[in-house]
Design an enzyme around this catalytic site. Structure first.
Site, PDB file in Angstrom:
ATOM      1  N   GLU A  25       0.828  -1.216   0.000  1.00  0.00           N
ATOM      2  CA  GLU A  25       0.000   0.000   0.000  1.00  0.00           C
ATOM      3  C   GLU A  25       0.861   1.265   0.000  1.00  0.00           C
ATOM      4  OE1 GLU A  25      -1.529   1.805   3.478  1.00  0.00           O
ATOM      5  OE2 GLU A  25      -1.158   0.039   4.722  1.00  0.00           O
ATOM      6  N   LYS A 160      -3.149  -1.445  15.772  1.00  0.00           N
ATOM      7  CA  LYS A 160      -2.674  -0.632  16.894  1.00  0.00           C
ATOM      8  C   LYS A 160      -3.799  -0.440  17.895  1.00  0.00           C
ATOM      9  CE  LYS A 160       0.725   2.239  14.592  1.00  0.00           C
ATOM     10  NZ  LYS A 160       0.617   2.121  13.137  1.00  0.00           N
TER      11      LYS A 160
END
Ligand code: PSU
Ligand code: MN
Length: 303
Positions: A25, A160
């Site tokens: 990405e 995260k």
């Protein structure tokens, strides 16, 4: 082939020959890390994929063209422009294409373009998910919906804890997305190897990952698969340190009224600032580790 898609000659040759290709990405380059470490990392990730026997295809939108396979100049441009490049998730592609604009692709749009190009595996750092407080804000990343509908395997280091990891797993379960732990029974939390949440299945080799992905295809499922690969222990962060930085970053985002597509880039940048760059080093190492596993799995998938 889609009229708006450009596959680089090297990637096209590999795909035509059935050789392994790994998608990458570009939001992680423009919005996920500071310049120049972002560009260095993007090039090192490509090298790691080559060293492990596959061809890298970094994905972005340039001048309204959907690109699978970028030149070093294009990677340098995305990294240097940073947050000046549009962050492109699913809803943004029609506008960028119509306006012949540039965009850095998130996990969702990288999956879309990889699938259009015929690439079935993609390596990154962390995915978007259900944000903390989503029961009020409804802030849920389009990455999760993409995993539910696009047949690409995404290799990441978990998510995260800027996100609500428990709700993220619930959402993926509802959408029928298998969450696999690579060498672990626990969902890794990006900077740390543990989160307190279990994965659906533990897998210990690229062969097993490939077999599970093949079975998913042969069952006729439309969605993808999430592989969570823990950060190598020697690069993991101290849980207390990173949790404190994340709590502070979340409080700052709330105080400044950050919302929508700005939330994730804001939190990522703030965590790097608050940890004095330590989190950036961990971030780089885990991405390289994911690139290695993805390349090895791509080789199995191409057999
Ligand atoms: N999480 C990270 N690093 C990142 C991102 C998320 O640890 O670079 C990026 C990815 O591109 C991901 C996107 O697809 O943020 C999610 O944004 P949002 O939450 O707005 O969907
Ligand atoms: Mn969001």
């Amino acid at each position: 082939m889609n009229a708006y898609l450009d596959i680089s000659p090297e990637v096209k040759a590999a795909l035509d020959a059935g050789r392994p290709v790994v998608a990458l990405e570009s939001t992680i380059i423009s919005h996920g890390m500071p310049y120049p470490r972002n560009v260095e990392t993007a090039l090192l990730v490509e090298k790691t994929i080559r060293d492990n026997g596959a061809i890298p295809a970094t994905i972005a939108v340039i001048g309204g063209r959907l690109k699978a396979g970028l030149s070093h100049e294009e990677i340098e441009y995305l990294g240097k422009t940073g947050r000046g490049v549009a962050k492109a998730s699913r809803r943004d592609l029609p506008a960028l294409v119509a306006r012949k604009a540039d965009g850095a692709t998130t996990v969702a749009t990288t999956m879309i373009i990889a699938h259009m190009a015929g690439i079935n595996i993609f390596a990154t750092g962390g995915i978007g998910g259900v944000h903390r407080g989503a029961e009020v804000t409804m802030d849920i990343s389009a990455d999760l919906e993409e995993l539910a509908q696009t047949p690409v395997m995404v290799v990441c280091a978990g998510a995260k804890s800027i996100l609500d990891l428990g709700l993220t797993l619930e959402y993926l379960e509802t959408k029928g997305v298998p969450v696999v732990g690579y060498g672990t029974e626990e969902l890794p939390a990006f900077y740390t190897r543990e989160s307190g949440f279990g994965v659906d299945y533990r897998v210990d080799s690229p062969e097993e990952l490939a077999a599970m992905f093949r079975a998913q295809r042969e069952l006729g499922y439309k969605g993808g698969m999430l592989v969570t690969n823990p950060i190598p222990a020697e690069y993991a962060m101290d849980k207390k340190t990173i949790d404190a930085a994340i709590d502070r970053a979340l409080a700052d985002a709330r105080a400044q009224g950050i919302h929508g597509k700005e939330t994730t880039p804001f939190l990522l940048a703030r965590v790097v600032e608050l940890t004095g760059g330590d989190s950036l080093e961990s971030n780089i190492k885990l991405v390289l580790n994911n690139a290695m596993v993805a390349a090895q799995t791509a080789r199995e998938l191409s057999k």
